[in-house]
Design a protein around this motif. Sequence first.
Motif, PDB file in Angstrom:
ATOM      1  N   VAL A 307       0.836  -1.202   0.000  1.00 21.67           N
ATOM      2  CA  VAL A 307       0.000   0.000   0.000  1.00 21.67           C
ATOM      3  C   VAL A 307       0.868   1.248   0.000  1.00 21.67           C
ATOM      4  O   VAL A 307       0.612   2.210  -0.733  1.00 21.67           O
ATOM      5  N   ARG A 308       1.938   1.241   0.817  1.00 21.60           N
ATOM      6  CA  ARG A 308       2.840   2.397   0.858  1.00 21.60           C
ATOM      7  C   ARG A 308       3.538   2.595  -0.485  1.00 21.60           C
ATOM      8  O   ARG A 308       3.713   3.728  -0.946  1.00 21.60           O
ATOM      9  N   ARG A 312       3.378   5.856  -2.879  1.00 25.63           N
ATOM     10  CA  ARG A 312       4.543   6.613  -3.333  1.00 25.63           C
ATOM     11  C   ARG A 312       4.538   6.765  -4.851  1.00 25.63           C
ATOM     12  O   ARG A 312       4.928   7.804  -5.385  1.00 25.63           O
ATOM     13  N   THR A 313       4.089   5.712  -5.542  1.00 23.13           N
ATOM     14  CA  THR A 313       4.033   5.767  -7.003  1.00 23.13           C
ATOM     15  C   THR A 313       3.008   6.786  -7.471  1.00 23.13           C
ATOM     16  O   THR A 313       3.257   7.575  -8.392  1.00 23.13           O
ATOM     17  N   PRO A 318       9.995   8.880  -5.123  1.00 25.08           N
ATOM     18  CA  PRO A 318      10.879   7.755  -5.456  1.00 25.08           C
ATOM     19  C   PRO A 318      10.649   6.586  -4.515  1.00 25.08           C
ATOM     20  O   PRO A 318      10.437   6.776  -3.319  1.00 25.08           O
ATOM     21  N   ARG A 319      10.695   5.394  -5.095  1.00 24.46           N
ATOM     22  CA  ARG A 319      10.516   4.195  -4.285  1.00 24.46           C
ATOM     23  C   ARG A 319      11.772   3.947  -3.463  1.00 24.46           C
ATOM     24  O   ARG A 319      12.884   4.032  -3.948  1.00 24.46           O
ATOM     25  N   LYS A 320      11.581   3.584  -2.201  1.00 23.53           N
ATOM     26  CA  LYS A 320      12.715   3.336  -1.322  1.00 23.53           C
ATOM     27  C   LYS A 320      13.323   1.976  -1.618  1.00 23.53           C
ATOM     28  O   LYS A 320      12.692   1.095  -2.152  1.00 23.53           O
ATOM     29  N   MET A 321      14.600   1.834  -1.250  1.00 26.30           N
ATOM     30  CA  MET A 321      15.341   0.629  -1.579  1.00 26.30           C
ATOM     31  C   MET A 321      14.822  -0.563  -0.795  1.00 26.30           C
ATOM     32  O   MET A 321      14.367  -0.438   0.337  1.00 26.30           O
ATOM     33  N   PHE A 322      14.905  -1.735  -1.433  1.00 27.12           N
ATOM     34  CA  PHE A 322      14.507  -2.974  -0.803  1.00 27.12           C
ATOM     35  C   PHE A 322      15.684  -3.942  -0.818  1.00 27.12           C
ATOM     36  O   PHE A 322      16.694  -3.720  -1.487  1.00 27.12           O
ATOM     37  N   LEU A 335       7.927 -10.559   2.689  1.00 24.03           N
ATOM     38  CA  LEU A 335       8.398 -10.798   1.323  1.00 24.03           C
ATOM     39  C   LEU A 335       9.003  -9.538   0.731  1.00 24.03           C
ATOM     40  O   LEU A 335      10.016  -9.578   0.052  1.00 24.03           O
ATOM     41  N   LEU A 336       8.367  -8.390   0.972  1.00 25.95           N
ATOM     42  CA  LEU A 336       8.864  -7.113   0.459  1.00 25.95           C
ATOM     43  C   LEU A 336       9.641  -6.407   1.553  1.00 25.95           C
ATOM     44  O   LEU A 336       9.282  -5.336   2.013  1.00 25.95           O
TER      45      LEU A 336
END
Length: 407
Positions: A307-308, A312-313, A318-322, A335-336
């Motif tokens: 959901v977060r 953000r999209t 910008p998507r944070k690093m995973f 998982l994420l």
Amino acid sequence: KVGIHTKAWFIAGIFLLMTIPISLWGILQHLVHYTQPELQKPIIRILWMVPIYSLDSWIALKYPNIAIYVDTCRECYEAYVIYNFMVFLSNYLTNRYPNLVLIIEAKDQQRHLPPLCCCPSWAMGEVLLFRCKLGVLQYTVVRPFTTIIALICELVGVYDEGNFSFNNAWTYLVILNNMSQLFAMYCLVLFYKVLREELNPIQPVGKFLCVKMVVFVSFWQAVLIALLVKVGVISEKHTWEWQSVEAVATGLQDFIICVEMFLAAIAHHYSFSYKPYVQEAEEGSCFDSFLAMWDISDIRADISEQVRNVGRTVLGQPRKMFFAEDHEQNEHTSLLSSSTQDPISDASSMPSSPMGHYQGFGHTVTPLTTPTTAPAVDGIYNTSAIRDAEESPELEHNLSEKALHKS
């Protein structure tokens, strides 16, 4: 005189009585030998699929009027199983290969498979890994949502299950579920194609076929039966003790599933065997393992993270690093997994597994021990794997150079 409906229910009950002991035996053995929580927890969740499917179909066959309600559990668990299979693969790779993102980046670019071969390829590395996981996770959200919509439509009388018509809700929900399911399976296949060599030690093909066959066969079976009703092969002339031709179609689907689950139980018993996890010196309490089985903190974290990420999209952020390399992996890890979370606080907020933290397939470290190398278990960790682990700094350096050269 005993009718066809009663005979079908009785025969399905025989298959149910043969299916459940096989499945429960496999689940119990995993609980007794619960030495690697990160792998066995999703396996146990997958193994529950067969008894749930079988019992649900048997009840729905006996009481057709409540079939739409009991089938809800089966349909939601279907998405849950696909999610847990992805968790199983991800946990194995993350712990077996700490530098997984670098390994993927060093590989040749993987193009999309048909029918998406015309789409732009996903960048090798973190982007591909994250999107494959997200593609699987979306089905775990879509399927329960459409199931709830189906229940509401049934209550207001516009669902009309089994009737292909654009005037009812069932047709649209079938199309939506099918698209979501196909994309989830596509992401699993793409994930396996990229990491086939790394996944070979756990023999993922048999496991994937077990999950895929149960989920896909049950879905397309229902669609095929609905088509037979539509073209008149199953007609009002022979409804036996059922009230309508749609009820006959639903009953036929439930009966076939009861028979198929017996075969699926045997396949799951061999594909998801407990034997690679038998380590007498490290087996803990079966009761603690049973309690750990019901922990769903990883699912809750995944849904909230999804959901977060969507938020953000939408907002253009910008998507944070995973998949951070320093993020500690245990059976509570989602998982994420996001590197924005504090690993220390995460570890302190969640209890450890009954046998400590996982350190690789075939080895679990108890809280009182800290081994330097992983021993060989059942031939899965061989000497070359140990040597690779000991030379991991050099391997990481080589992979980094390859990734820079490709870029």
